[in-house]
Design an enzyme around this catalytic site. Sequence first.
Site, PDB file in Angstrom:
ATOM      1  CB  CYS A  53      -1.007  -0.044   1.149  1.00  0.00           C
ATOM      2  SG  CYS A  53      -2.488   0.891   0.742  1.00  0.00           S
TER       3      CYS A  53
ATOM      4  CD  GLU B 266      -1.328  -6.287   5.093  1.00  0.00           C
ATOM      5  OE1 GLU B 266      -1.044  -6.565   3.908  1.00  0.00           O
ATOM      6  OE2 GLU B 266      -1.548  -5.115   5.486  1.00  0.00           O
TER       7      GLU B 266
ATOM      8  CG  HIS C  97      -3.738  -3.665   3.080  1.00  0.00           C
ATOM      9  ND1 HIS C  97      -2.850  -3.178   4.008  1.00  0.00           N
ATOM     10  CD2 HIS C  97      -4.312  -2.583   2.507  1.00  0.00           C
ATOM     11  CE1 HIS C  97      -2.893  -1.855   4.004  1.00  0.00           C
ATOM     12  NE2 HIS C  97      -3.777  -1.472   3.104  1.00  0.00           N
TER      13      HIS C  97
HETATM   14  N1  GLN Z   1      -2.195   6.677   2.719  1.00  0.00           N
HETATM   15  C1  GLN Z   1      -2.253   5.893   1.515  1.00  0.00           C
HETATM   16  C2  GLN Z   1      -3.607   6.001   0.832  1.00  0.00           C
HETATM   17  O1  GLN Z   1      -4.597   6.345   1.460  1.00  0.00           O
HETATM   18  C3  GLN Z   1      -1.891   4.449   1.780  1.00  0.00           C
HETATM   19  C4  GLN Z   1      -2.839   3.749   2.691  1.00  0.00           C
HETATM   20  C5  GLN Z   1      -2.297   2.453   3.228  1.00  0.00           C
HETATM   21  O2  GLN Z   1      -1.091   2.225   3.250  1.00  0.00           O
HETATM   22  N2  GLN Z   1      -3.179   1.605   3.716  1.00  0.00           N
HETATM   23  O3  GLN Z   1      -3.714   5.749  -0.340  1.00  0.00           O
END
Ligand code: GLN
Length: 569
Positions: A410, A538, A536
């Site tokens: 992310c 994970e 994600h």
């Molecule tokens: N802050 C970033 C976004 O909103 C990444 C979010 C995250 O790592 N879950 O796109």
Amino acid sequence: MPENPFTEPPEFLILIPVVTISKSALMGHKTKYIFVTGGVTSSLGKGIISASLAKLLQGRGYSVTIQKLDPYINIDPGTLNPYEHGECFVTEDGAETDLDLGHYERFLNIETSQANNITTGRIYQNVINKERRGDYLGKTVQVIPHITDEIKRCVQLLGNEYDYDFVITEIGGTVGDIESLPYVEAVRQLKWEMGKDCLVIHLTLVPYLAAAGELKTKPTQHSVKQLLELGVQPDILVCRTEHHLTEELRLKVAKFCNVDNNAVIESIDAATIYDVPMLMEKEQLDKVVLEKLGLKSTGKADLDKWRAFVKRHKQPRAEVKIGLVGKYIELKDAYKSIVEALIHAGAENEVRVDIVWLHSEELTAENVAKNLENLQGLLVAPGFGERGIEGKIEAIKYARENGLPFFGICLGMQCAVVEYARNVLGLNNAHTTEIDPKTEHPVIALMDHQKSVKAKGGTMRLGAYACALKEGSLVREVYGSKLISERHRHRFEFNNAYKADFEANGMVAGGINPDNGLVETIEIPDHPWFIGVQFHPEYKSTVAGPHPLFIGFVKAAVEVSDKTLVAGR
Ligand code: GLN
């Protein structure tokens, strides 16, 4: 012999969706409800006890789900700072939930959903919406019965709609807290209404007083008294302890707390949370539960695969050092699912993953080599906001230039894109518009439909989205599949206006959302192992189905370590 993960289809792809649970081992019987309350102090591990009991029941062929009721007023933990509450776990249906749901999924290998995590905020919101709609017309809306009825409805929803054999409901907080009173009252009513189909497990602490050289039962007696004052008699006591409980002590607790002698269960501190199902089996928690609910308790849970995993985890043939760069590293719970996914992947590779925690705020161009040179892999974690961002970018630059396996999740992927834009494409000051809204080169930016979004709760791109993996890409090889589905939690995206420039210069998009063309994964073919993912992964790694990306990443780290050994460094 451990199973070879590379010859089997990744089981995580066939997680059982909540809605397709059909076969009930209780054929014709009603769903049984088990409540888990906590006494004396928080952090005794109600989530792990609940998940371990669920694992034992599942190992006996029952369908089980676990639910967490959280007594705070936020609608969900999505708006909470990780320092307050640890990681926010995201379900397939896009619910932002308590991190205990991660344990439930990892232990049971089933999916949870919005229905598995309810907060006081949501309960009140539902009741207030009903009041505005006129559902209670003419009535005074009160904590009892309206709030307690809504709690009961949310608890029974899982049994009524999805036909589970067991619904285990964990009540967050500690008995005696003002905010958990309506939940305990709902438990009291349900226990009264359901009789033999319901039981209460109370988890307490039996502290060891070093000066007296003794285990003390008084806090347990007091916390059971508190429950009794609220009208709830626990059926089973699980006593968290640092030392084994003597028979005498168990009998004493049983006598003072009105529970059967065999219903005082010891929960001794364990080397790993993955030992707890076996410890609970030894204490016969599952047997006592089944007997109390009037079910057959002969035989044993099938834990063969689980045991094999724990053995691989505890007896690794080697160790790899993986740097985890984040800004919340003082609180390891903020990265719970990542840590567990690395444990699962380590066991598959028969290595121990030694996580080297690196604070992104402390990494600079000057010290990055010193911090990273002894690592075999680098993982840059998800996150929000500016703090520590340049440290993440420096770490990624080092990994890219030195052939160190890199896995960006992310924000970790977004930083890899920014780093590549600045240092390879020569786009000076390229950035994500999250940090620099006026950047000349917005390589990571908001999608149009996000631009008008002002409210913060539940408004990110959340939950499962499909992703098509390109032929010949490393991600395709790692997954062994051309279409995958992964969970998201972010607002910002790779800016497709720059895609051609990136691809012409060596960073390619391996995974694309087939519905809207968004770039979901990036990689550098000219690097041993460099992958960034916008989703994600994970959240989907479980004991029975370790995640292929984590397995592949750890495998790449093992290869670095093997090469280093051969080179004699
Ligand atoms: N802050 C970033 C976004 O909103 C990444 C979010 C995250 O790592 N879950 O796109």
